[in-house]
Structure formats: structure tokens, C-alpha cells
Design an enzyme around this catalytic site. Sequence first.
Site, PDB file in Angstrom:
ATOM      1  N   GLU A 170      68.114 -11.264  82.364  1.00  0.00           N
ATOM      2  CA  GLU A 170      68.925 -12.393  81.925  1.00  0.00           C
ATOM      3  C   GLU A 170      69.201 -13.361  83.076  1.00  0.00           C
ATOM      4  O   GLU A 170      69.157 -14.581  82.899  1.00  0.00           O
ATOM      5  CB  GLU A 170      70.261 -11.897  81.346  1.00  0.00           C
ATOM      6  CG  GLU A 170      70.112 -11.012  80.130  1.00  0.00           C
ATOM      7  CD  GLU A 170      70.063  -9.526  80.462  1.00  0.00           C
ATOM      8  OE1 GLU A 170      70.655  -8.739  79.712  1.00  0.00           O
ATOM      9  OE2 GLU A 170      69.436  -9.160  81.480  1.00  0.00           O
ATOM     10  N   THR A 203      52.943  26.219  92.563  1.00  0.00           N
ATOM     11  CA  THR A 203      54.012  27.163  92.915  1.00  0.00           C
ATOM     12  C   THR A 203      53.912  27.636  94.362  1.00  0.00           C
ATOM     13  O   THR A 203      54.898  27.657  95.104  1.00  0.00           O
ATOM     14  CB  THR A 203      53.982  28.372  91.967  1.00  0.00           C
ATOM     15  OG1 THR A 203      54.180  27.909  90.624  1.00  0.00           O
ATOM     16  CG2 THR A 203      55.087  29.361  92.314  1.00  0.00           C
TER      17      THR A 203
END
Length: 372
Positions: free
Chosen positions: A52, A229
Site C-alpha cells: 500500500e 540425520t
Amino acid sequence: MDNHAAMQLAIACARSVEGRTSPRPPVGAVVVQDGTVVGTGATSPPYGPHAEVHALNAAGSAAYGADLYVTLEPCCITVHTPPCTDAIIQAGIRRVFIAALDPNPRVYQQGVELLRQAGIEVFIEVEEVATDIIRPFATLIKKGRPYVTAKWAMTLDGKIATASGDARWISGERSRLWVHQLRDRVDAIMVGAHTALVDDPQLTVRLPVEEQGLVRQPRSGPIRVVVSTNGELPSSLRLLQPDLASGTWVLVGETCMLTQQQVLSSLGVTVIPVPLNEQGKVDIEVALSTLAQRGIMHLLIEGGAQLLGSAFRQQVIDHVAVFIAPKILGDAAAPSPLIGSSVTWMQDATRLHSIQSHLFDEDILLEGEFYH
């Protein structure tokens, strides 16, 4: 310019910054004076002006008495930048048209109320596209994790590669172009360690020169995420080379040896330790929360089967995009899209909603949402 055309232009402005505004939503705004566009704007990357403000600045004095079209309810709180409602009121805007309400409870309908209290006419005309654009932001606000899209390509018999691992190419050229357009809208792309090893992907956006910068603003992303992992990834991987490593994150288990983490860090990647689940693997839910804390709002998972299976079991996949190619492998040993998740009865199968289908030459793209 009529109301519909003005809002479509605002939506195009919002689309131009998808994947470039996290953790704030991509928003577009258009200022119209007497049927003529006098200003447009889109959300800046953190933490520049909102859409805006850009549109109002572009319009200047022409904003007085004009109409503002915005894809998301203007904010009424200060988070790094002042409230957009203040800027709208000060600019003398006469009417505001809004395509979606803000899912943030601190803003929801409160921005609308402040504008109306200032004597500005406000019209809420919900647009489905505008709602889709802010879905990742809504997920981040409500669930504290990224909006997750799962994507894969498979044959008619549900295989994503041959038994030898060859997957180039299941889908056609137009399908792959669509995937790169999708990559250009997300904040990060995730793969498991096995996919990184077998496919050795780049996980980058590669669009034809004629399409680059025509729709979306340039950027360096998306972030590339590998789930490993134990952190044991060969340094020869393309993701670990100097040109890609700086934008690559490796999620390792908290039990990953410090020396291995240091090896990865020395290559230039960002190493992020994550707790393990009951199966001794990186906990996907915690991993997603960690990514959200680092500003990832829309995550694309591109494999592999174990990672996707875990994500489905944890019910963290929101959107699915699957390409089905007119090919059959007929090999039980060939891999399927996901593993580790099963049901006994068909009635218990996870169902896709809001389904759309598209034809890309010979391939069919099936898209839909999971509602958790």
C-alpha cells in the site's frame, strides 16, 4: 479501469513477489483515480515498505480522493514498519477494495474497522486467488510452520524411477518448466539425504531467458534444504559446491557428530541440528517449526519417499502437485513416491480436496489440498 480489472492488476503485483517477502505475506496494491491507474505497489522483502505504501508513494497527490485496491486487508499494527491504515488515511483515499482478510488475529477485521472509522468506504470482495496467495502466510500464523507443497512425477503404475534409479525424465519439458515456475514461488526446497545422493540435484530455479523477470521480481533463492540425520553427505554433491553451498541448509539430528557438522560447515552450508523422532530420524514437525523461525513460509518437498512418507504421517503436507506420465515400468522393485505409511481399509485413505487437473502435452498434473 473497472473494479475487476483493478483488482486483477493488484493480484498480479502480489504474484510478482511470491517467495520474496517471507515472513510477511506477498501483497499487491493499486491506486485508481477517475478510472486511471496512478500507482501500483507490491510488498518489499523484509523489512521495506508494504504494498500500500509503495502504491501511495507512486500515486503522490493523485491518491487524494482515489480508490485503493489491495489483495489483503491493510495492517493496523507496527511490525518493523508503521501501520498501512495510517498511510491510507493520511493520503486521503476515498474507497478501499479488499480481496482477502488478514488471518493474523491482531489485524483480522481491525484494519477494516479503523479505515471505516476514518470515514473511508471499505468493500470486502473475497477473491479465491488472493486467498490462495496468502495461504502460506496463514499457515505460518496459525500453525507456526511453513505451508508445505509436495511434488513428484510418476509413471502410470506409480513409479518415480526405474529399479536402477534412473528418473530422467519421467515427465516432459513443459511439465518441468512448470516445476521451475513453482520453485520460483517458494521460499525453500527440501529433499532427503538419499535423494541428494542418488539424484545429485541443484534445487535451483532454471527458467528460459525470455521468462526471467517478466512475472516475478529477481531474487537469489530459494533456499535449498537437505535432511540428513547423520550429516554424512559426500563433498562432491553439487549442493555442497561453492556456488550453491552458501544457500544450502542441512538439517542434521542432534546426535550428529560435531566433527561431521564442522565438515559440512567448512564447505559453506548452514548446519541446523534438530531433535530426533522415535525412529531415530530428524523430527519433521520440529524441523518445519525450525524453518519457520528462520523465515521459511512456503516449503516445497521434492522427495524422497521416506521424507514424504514421514511428512504424510505427521500430517504436515498441505498441497500436492503430482505429474502422471503415460509410461509404465511394470517393475515391483522400482521406487514409489512415498513409503512407511499404510492403511488397512480404502475408506481410511487420505483424501485430496479442491482438486484441479491440467494437461501438459502428454502429462497430467493433479493438484489439491489436504485439510488437517
